[in-house]
Design a protein around this motif. Structure first.
Motif, PDB file in Angstrom:
ATOM      1  N   ALA A 171      -5.251  22.030  -8.014  1.00 20.27           N
ATOM      2  CA  ALA A 171      -4.347  20.989  -8.513  1.00 20.27           C
ATOM      3  C   ALA A 171      -2.900  21.277  -8.151  1.00 20.27           C
ATOM      4  N   VAL A 172      -2.487  22.525  -8.315  1.00 14.98           N
ATOM      5  CA  VAL A 172      -1.096  22.884  -8.017  1.00 14.98           C
ATOM      6  C   VAL A 172      -0.821  22.769  -6.522  1.00 14.98           C
ATOM      7  N   ILE A 173      -1.730  23.294  -5.704  1.00 17.29           N
ATOM      8  CA  ILE A 173      -1.530  23.244  -4.255  1.00 17.29           C
ATOM      9  C   ILE A 173      -1.522  21.793  -3.762  1.00 17.29           C
ATOM     10  N   GLY A 174      -2.516  21.009  -4.174  1.00 23.09           N
ATOM     11  CA  GLY A 174      -2.579  19.605  -3.766  1.00 23.09           C
ATOM     12  C   GLY A 174      -1.421  18.794  -4.296  1.00 23.09           C
ATOM     13  N   GLY A 175      -1.027  19.056  -5.552  1.00 27.37           N
ATOM     14  CA  GLY A 175       0.085  18.314  -6.150  1.00 27.37           C
ATOM     15  C   GLY A 175       1.409  18.596  -5.465  1.00 27.37           C
ATOM     16  N   VAL A 176       1.654  19.863  -5.133  1.00 26.79           N
ATOM     17  CA  VAL A 176       2.906  20.233  -4.461  1.00 26.79           C
ATOM     18  C   VAL A 176       2.972  19.620  -3.064  1.00 26.79           C
ATOM     19  N   ILE A 177       1.882  19.770  -2.290  1.00 26.67           N
ATOM     20  CA  ILE A 177       1.884  19.252  -0.918  1.00 26.67           C
ATOM     21  C   ILE A 177       1.950  17.724  -0.918  1.00 26.67           C
ATOM     22  N   ILE A 212      -9.662  24.934 -10.722  1.00 25.38           N
ATOM     23  CA  ILE A 212      -9.080  23.621 -11.034  1.00 25.38           C
ATOM     24  C   ILE A 212      -7.555  23.667 -10.966  1.00 25.38           C
ATOM     25  N   PRO A 213      -6.890  24.541 -11.759  1.00 26.49           N
ATOM     26  CA  PRO A 213      -5.415  24.564 -11.645  1.00 26.49           C
ATOM     27  C   PRO A 213      -4.939  25.028 -10.279  1.00 26.49           C
ATOM     28  N   LEU A 214      -5.709  25.895  -9.618  1.00 22.11           N
ATOM     29  CA  LEU A 214      -5.299  26.369  -8.299  1.00 22.11           C
ATOM     30  C   LEU A 214      -5.257  25.216  -7.297  1.00 22.11           C
ATOM     31  N   ALA A 218      -2.442  17.627 -10.938  1.00 23.91           N
ATOM     32  CA  ALA A 218      -1.808  17.406  -9.633  1.00 23.91           C
ATOM     33  C   ALA A 218      -0.754  16.313  -9.709  1.00 23.91           C
ATOM     34  N   ALA A 219      -1.049  15.223 -10.418  1.00 27.14           N
ATOM     35  CA  ALA A 219      -0.076  14.131 -10.546  1.00 27.14           C
ATOM     36  C   ALA A 219       1.173  14.599 -11.285  1.00 27.14           C
ATOM     37  N   ARG A 220       0.979  15.429 -12.311  1.00 26.99           N
ATOM     38  CA  ARG A 220       2.125  15.946 -13.069  1.00 26.99           C
ATOM     39  C   ARG A 220       2.973  16.875 -12.206  1.00 26.99           C
ATOM     40  N   ILE A 221       2.324  17.746 -11.445  1.00 27.42           N
ATOM     41  CA  ILE A 221       3.049  18.651 -10.548  1.00 27.42           C
ATOM     42  C   ILE A 221       3.807  17.847  -9.496  1.00 27.42           C
ATOM     43  N   SER A 222       3.157  16.798  -8.968  1.00 25.31           N
ATOM     44  CA  SER A 222       3.777  15.969  -7.935  1.00 25.31           C
ATOM     45  C   SER A 222       5.042  15.292  -8.456  1.00 25.31           C
ATOM     46  N   ARG A 223       5.034  14.881  -9.720  1.00 24.44           N
ATOM     47  CA  ARG A 223       6.218  14.212 -10.287  1.00 24.44           C
ATOM     48  C   ARG A 223       7.402  15.162 -10.387  1.00 24.44           C
ATOM     49  N   ILE A 224       7.125  16.456 -10.514  1.00 28.30           N
ATOM     50  CA  ILE A 224       8.210  17.437 -10.523  1.00 28.30           C
ATOM     51  C   ILE A 224       8.829  17.534  -9.129  1.00 28.30           C
ATOM     52  N   VAL A 225       7.975  17.524  -8.105  1.00 30.20           N
ATOM     53  CA  VAL A 225       8.441  17.631  -6.721  1.00 30.20           C
ATOM     54  C   VAL A 225       9.087  16.328  -6.265  1.00 30.20           C
ATOM     55  N   CYS A 226       8.452  15.192  -6.605  1.00 26.34           N
ATOM     56  CA  CYS A 226       8.953  13.873  -6.210  1.00 26.34           C
ATOM     57  C   CYS A 226       8.997  12.985  -7.453  1.00 26.34           C
ATOM     58  N   PRO A 227      10.110  12.948  -8.166  1.00 29.12           N
ATOM     59  CA  PRO A 227      10.187  12.240  -9.450  1.00 29.12           C
ATOM     60  C   PRO A 227       9.844  10.754  -9.369  1.00 29.12           C
ATOM     61  N   THR A 228      10.097  10.127  -8.220  1.00 26.33           N
ATOM     62  CA  THR A 228       9.838   8.697  -8.070  1.00 26.33           C
ATOM     63  C   THR A 228       8.553   8.475  -7.287  1.00 26.33           C
ATOM     64  N   GLN A 229       7.642   7.697  -7.844  1.00 27.28           N
ATOM     65  CA  GLN A 229       6.397   7.410  -7.145  1.00 27.28           C
ATOM     66  C   GLN A 229       6.682   6.658  -5.851  1.00 27.28           C
ATOM     67  N   LEU A 230       5.962   7.000  -4.790  1.00 31.38           N
ATOM     68  CA  LEU A 230       6.217   6.460  -3.458  1.00 31.38           C
ATOM     69  C   LEU A 230       6.196   4.936  -3.441  1.00 31.38           C
TER      70      LEU A 230
END
Length: 440
Positions: free
Chosen positions: A239-245, A235-237, A401-413
């Motif tokens: 989530a992290v990969i999908g969230g970052v990409i 799950i975290p594996l 994944a959503a939390r990780i994505s916010r770190i990479v891209c702080p503003t939602q698309l």
């Protein structure tokens, strides 16, 4: 004038006529979304058939097609560019003067969103139907509200919200995801006096699309389970990969969009360059980058045959270029296909969890990473695969994944694009005021 007014009074004086008009509008949304899906499938099959017979044709069809679509969108269907979700979000947030709303949701825009994404797929683009379905639904229901003489509150917000959620639900045959989409992505809250409106529209549109297709429009049932054990580390594996990409994809889209505006590039130059790039990607991928990605996602889940790491890379590149081109298209379904491709590649190296589970979790993670809407993401995956055994795993994956994505891209698309529409409207209003002051 008096005749028109008497018709409106007749409709508004009899509430049952408003119910009939509303039900008819939701029915139309369901039919149009089903039809859009059929047209897109035909367009994808046609371009693949042509390019397999004569591969060189893609170098003509793709750039010429994107230029034609860009001209049509700019001159005849303004407001239909890209997904359509930011436009609907902006329409929901408009207050006071609603004359500008016709540039965001209208019958003209609904017609453009039916025609242009299909043309984009035939031109070799990686175009989804989720965003267009949302704008089509909102446009139809907004127009229905004017026809039916609905109260101002419903016309200002309720009908647009109901239509957007109905369009989303009709495409995926996912009513729960449609409700959560209305809350999480479009409305943030569902007011008590319009919640029943939204749910009714979702049910009617969803049932209509389901009845016309004869089964779920999207993925069929794929039973999978993840017993409580060390396998939950997947799950975290995922989530992290999908969230970052997913976060990187959104960040790159926003960067490219703003850079093109900053450089003030002519839209036809952008369309030509993007058309040539899409032709190159389609040629390198043997056509796997073209279309919505539905067939690829279904194949990955059904056969468990990995298309290779090249597939998600080609699909990401094609979806990014399609977004940059500005042609009407969505990213929902391509995101599911990309997530499936990532999961399929990961499953070759992860042996402590079933391959199907890895694929489903990766789909959820990438989708949540791009949208940063975890509730919608996990509910959609649960419904379109009819898999309730993985509910907790899908939910955990989506939120991480959503939390990780916010770190990479702080503003939602979509939030960022909607905010830019607000700024553009304010600048236009200021320019009109300055012009009026100069004239006086």
């Amino acid at each position: 004038m008096s005749e028109t007014k008497s018709k409106r009074n007749l409709i508004s004086n009899y509430p049952w006529t408003q119910h009939l008009i509303f039900w008819f509008g939701a029915l139309v949304v369901g039919i149009l979304i089903w039809w859009l899906n059929q047209l897109a499938n035909q367009a994808e099959a046609s371009i693949l058939h042509l390019t397999h017979q004569s591969p060189w044709l893609i170098w003509i069809i793709s750039p010429c097609g994107l230029i034609l679509i860009a001209i049509l969108a700019k001159r005849f269907f303004p407001g239909t560019g890209r997904s359509g979700v930011p436009e609907v979000k902006h329409a929901l947030e408009l207050t006071g003067d609603f004359t500008r709303r016709k540039h965001l949701v209208s019958l003209r825009i609904a017609f453009g969103k039916m025609l242009l994404p299909v043309a984009g797929i035939f031109s070799g683009a990686s175009a989804g139907l989720g965003g267009p379905s949302v704008q089509i639904g909102a446009s139809i229901m907004s127009s229905i509200g004017k026809l039916g003489g609905f109260p101002p509150h419903y016309q200002e917000r309720g009908l647009i919200l109901a239509g957007s959620a109905a369009g989303f639900a009709a495409l995926f045959s996912a009513p729960l995801a449609g409700i959560l989409f209305a809350i999480e992505e479009m409305g943030r809250t569902l007011e008590a006096n319009i919640s029943s409106l939204v749910i009714t529209a979702i049910i009617i549109a969803g049932v209509t699309a389901y009845a016309l297709s004869g089964n779920y429009i999207f993925l069929q049932e794929h039973s999978a389970a993840l017993p409580w054990s060390g396998s939950w580390l997947v799950i975290p594996l995922c989530a992290v990969i999908g969230g970052v990409i997913g976060g990187l994809f959104s960040r790159c889209c926003l960067f490219a969009h703003r850079k093109i505006k900053q450089l003030n590039l002519h839209y036809l130059v952008v369309a030509l360059c993007c058309g040539l790039l899409l032709a190159t990607i389609a040629w390198l991928s043997d056509g796997s980058s073209i279309g919505t990605g539905y067939l690829a996602a279904t194949s990955i889940l059904t056969t468990h045959n990995s298309p290779g790491l090249e597939f998600p890379l080609y699909k990401i590149a094609a979806t990014f270029i399609t977004f940059v081109s500005g042609i009407p298209s969505g990213i929902f379904v391509p995101s599911l296909a990309i997530g499936g491709g990532i999961g399929s590649s990961l499953s070759e190296y992860i042996h402590f969890a079933p391959a199907t589970v890895v694929i489903l979790l990766s789909m959820t993670a990438y989708f949540a990473g791009v949208l940063q809407s975890p509730l919608t993401s996990f509910a959609l995956m649960m419904e379109i695969t009819n898999n309730h055994e993985l509910m907790l795993a899908l939910m955990a994956t989506a939120f991480i994944a959503a939390r990780i994505s916010r770190i990479v891209c702080p503003t939602q698309l979509y939030r960022a694009l909607a905010d830019e529409l607000v700024i553009a409207d304010a600048e236009q209003e200021q320019a009109e005021e300055n012009l009026n002051e100069t004239d006086t």
